[in-house]
Design a protein around this motif. Structure first.
Motif, PDB file in Angstrom:
ATOM      1  N   ASN A  36       2.672  -5.383  -4.988  1.00 19.40           N
ATOM      2  CA  ASN A  36       3.520  -5.027  -6.212  1.00 19.40           C
ATOM      3  C   ASN A  36       3.621  -3.505  -6.387  1.00 19.40           C
ATOM      4  O   ASN A  36       4.576  -2.977  -7.129  1.00 19.40           O
ATOM      5  N   PHE A  37       2.793  -2.737  -5.723  1.00 21.50           N
ATOM      6  CA  PHE A  37       3.078  -1.291  -5.503  1.00 21.50           C
ATOM      7  C   PHE A  37       3.721  -0.996  -4.064  1.00 21.50           C
ATOM      8  O   PHE A  37       3.675  -1.528  -3.257  1.00 21.50           O
ATOM      9  N   ARG A  38       3.976   0.336  -4.152  1.00 19.48           N
ATOM     10  CA  ARG A  38       4.460   0.872  -2.753  1.00 19.48           C
ATOM     11  C   ARG A  38       3.747   2.334  -2.730  1.00 19.48           C
ATOM     12  O   ARG A  38       4.369   3.375  -2.719  1.00 19.48           O
ATOM     13  N   CYS A  39       2.335   2.470  -2.575  1.00 20.86           N
ATOM     14  CA  CYS A  39       1.710   3.610  -2.630  1.00 20.86           C
ATOM     15  C   CYS A  39       1.904   4.060  -1.018  1.00 20.86           C
ATOM     16  O   CYS A  39       1.866   3.694  -0.035  1.00 20.86           O
ATOM     17  N   PRO A  40       2.316   5.597  -1.007  1.00 19.35           N
ATOM     18  CA  PRO A  40       2.846   6.288   0.138  1.00 19.35           C
ATOM     19  C   PRO A  40       1.908   6.332   1.157  1.00 19.35           C
ATOM     20  O   PRO A  40       2.236   6.093   2.337  1.00 19.35           O
ATOM     21  N   TYR A  41       0.550   6.408   1.170  1.00 17.37           N
ATOM     22  CA  TYR A  41      -0.577   6.288   2.070  1.00 17.37           C
ATOM     23  C   TYR A  41      -0.754   4.874   2.648  1.00 17.37           C
ATOM     24  O   TYR A  41      -1.521   5.008   3.404  1.00 17.37           O
ATOM     25  N   CYS A  42      -0.321   3.741   2.209  1.00 14.85           N
ATOM     26  CA  CYS A  42      -0.530   2.657   2.396  1.00 14.85           C
ATOM     27  C   CYS A  42       0.778   1.832   2.820  1.00 14.85           C
ATOM     28  O   CYS A  42       1.060   1.313   3.877  1.00 14.85           O
ATOM     29  N   ASP A  50      11.004  -4.515  -0.168  1.00 13.07           N
ATOM     30  CA  ASP A  50      10.554  -4.966  -1.460  1.00 13.07           C
ATOM     31  C   ASP A  50      10.013  -6.428  -1.398  1.00 13.07           C
ATOM     32  O   ASP A  50       8.986  -6.630  -2.095  1.00 13.07           O
ATOM     33  N   ASP A  51      10.738  -7.213  -0.569  1.00 11.44           N
ATOM     34  CA  ASP A  51      10.248  -8.571  -0.356  1.00 11.44           C
ATOM     35  C   ASP A  51       9.356  -8.861   0.520  1.00 11.44           C
ATOM     36  O   ASP A  51       8.995 -10.139   1.312  1.00 11.44           O
ATOM     37  N   TYR A  52       8.676  -7.852   1.165  1.00  6.02           N
ATOM     38  CA  TYR A  52       7.900  -8.026   2.396  1.00  6.02           C
ATOM     39  C   TYR A  52       6.558  -8.792   2.098  1.00  6.02           C
ATOM     40  O   TYR A  52       5.925  -8.496   1.017  1.00  6.02           O
TER      41      TYR A  52
END
Length: 346
Positions: A36-42, A50-52
């Motif tokens: 549910n996050f989208r941290c740039p380093y990960c 978004d639905d990955y």
């Protein structure tokens, strides 16, 4: 061998050794690719939809996971860490934890989470048999935290999750912070101040070249030595002995008795020589290194049962020769592509 090493807790009973003489003792198992996050380093939002990972069809079932863990225990695993993605997104998680906690020979059962969903699940996880929790927390500043989560997270929710975990009986918690130069190094001292005296253990992790989509640049690395020096200048530290051979973090105690802090130094001080960890993705791929270029499918062996799975894992581990971080440090040839962090939980 030095005196500190002599005092290390011995590893468990025999099992297969890899080509460098390393046993298999620690399994990190991803339960879900979604987060549910989208941290740039990960898992940067511009690279990952978004639905990955929301399609459950490819994930190992609870029955398959239990068989898999039993097989890994038979070849020497004593510690299991559940990861993701974000593992708290996996439906029915307490049921799975209850099943895994009953496996003979498994000495430790832990979980790593971003903490955003923890407040409402902490007690159920504890009652199911989860023993330890690690929470990722890269900033205390609300605006910076929101940006570092890809605009999807609120630091207040994570802090509430930490409090709920303490109330449920978890402790000490581990709090992990990945530090990037020019991004969040100004959060190091505030984080140290926040968790000093709390009983929890804050750990700072050097920004690593895991995966291919995070745009890693070595200039973004803040070394553990630099971080230690900054904290030591404010609150003097003293080194602690490792608790077991192959421990990832270097441990330091505050000299005033306010607990301890750890540093994970994969870039500046590689620890491949003592690595006894394997990782399995949510779809059943075994990765023998955090920086592996490819995995090995375990689902065929799983379909044949625990004995076949055990034989397959033992054979794969016996052929392991990974030492990516040491090769990086020596500027030696190494794989240019790595499995994404969000597939194997870091």
């Amino acid at each position: 061998m030095n005196a500190a090493a002599d005092r290390l807790i011995p590893l468990a009973a025999p099992g297969p050794l890899d080509r460098r003489g390393r046993p298999l003792r620690d399994l990190r198992l991803s339960l879900i690719e979604a987060c549910n996050f989208r941290c740039p380093y990960c898992m940067p939002a511009e690279r990952v939809a978004d639905d990955y990972g929301l399609d459950a069809a490819s994930r190992l079932s609870f029955d398959e996971i239990e068989t898999l863990v039993r097989g890994f225990v038979r070849v020497g695993v004593r510690k299991l860490r559940l990861t993701g993605g974000e593992p708290l997104l996996r439906k029915g998680l307490p049921e799975l934890i209850a099943r895994l906690s009953r496996i003979d020979g498994l000495d430790d059962l832990a979980l790593t989470t971003n903490g955003s969903l923890l407040a409402r699940q902490a007690r159920a996880l504890r009652e199911a048999g989860l023993r330890r929790l690690t929470v990722s927390l890269d900033a205390l500043d609300p605006d910076l935290f929101r940006r570092l989560s890809g605009g999807r997270g609120e630091v207040a929710q994570v802090l509430a999750g930490i409090e709920a975990a303490r109330a449920a009986g978890f402790g000490p918690l581990k709090i992990n912070c990945v530090v990037q130069r020019g991004v969040n190094e100004d959060q190091v001292l505030p984080l140290a101040e926040r968790f000093r005296g709390s009983g929890d253990v804050l750990r700072f992790i050097e920004y690593m070249d895991v995966g291919n989509c995070n745009g890693w640049d070595p200039r973004g690395v803040v070394s553990s030595q630099e971080l230690r020096d900054a904290i030591d200048a404010r609150w003097p530290l003293r080194a602690l002995d490792a608790q077991y051979r192959g421990e990832v973090a270097s441990r330091y105690a505050y000299r005033d008795g306010a607990g301890e802090v750890g540093f994970v130094s994969s870039i500046s001080a590689p620890f491949c020589g003592d690595c006894h960890r394997a990782r399995v993705s949510a779809d059943g791929q075994l990765y023998t290194c955090l920086f592996a270029a490819a995995g090995s499918d375990l689902r065929g062996a799983l379909a044949q049962g625990e004995d076949a799975l055990t034989e397959r894992v033992a054979a794969l581990w016996s052929g392991r020769n990974d030492r990516y971080s040491e090769l990086r440090a020596a500027d030696a040839p190494r794989p240019k592509r790595h499995v994404e962090m969000f597939l194997i939980g870091g």
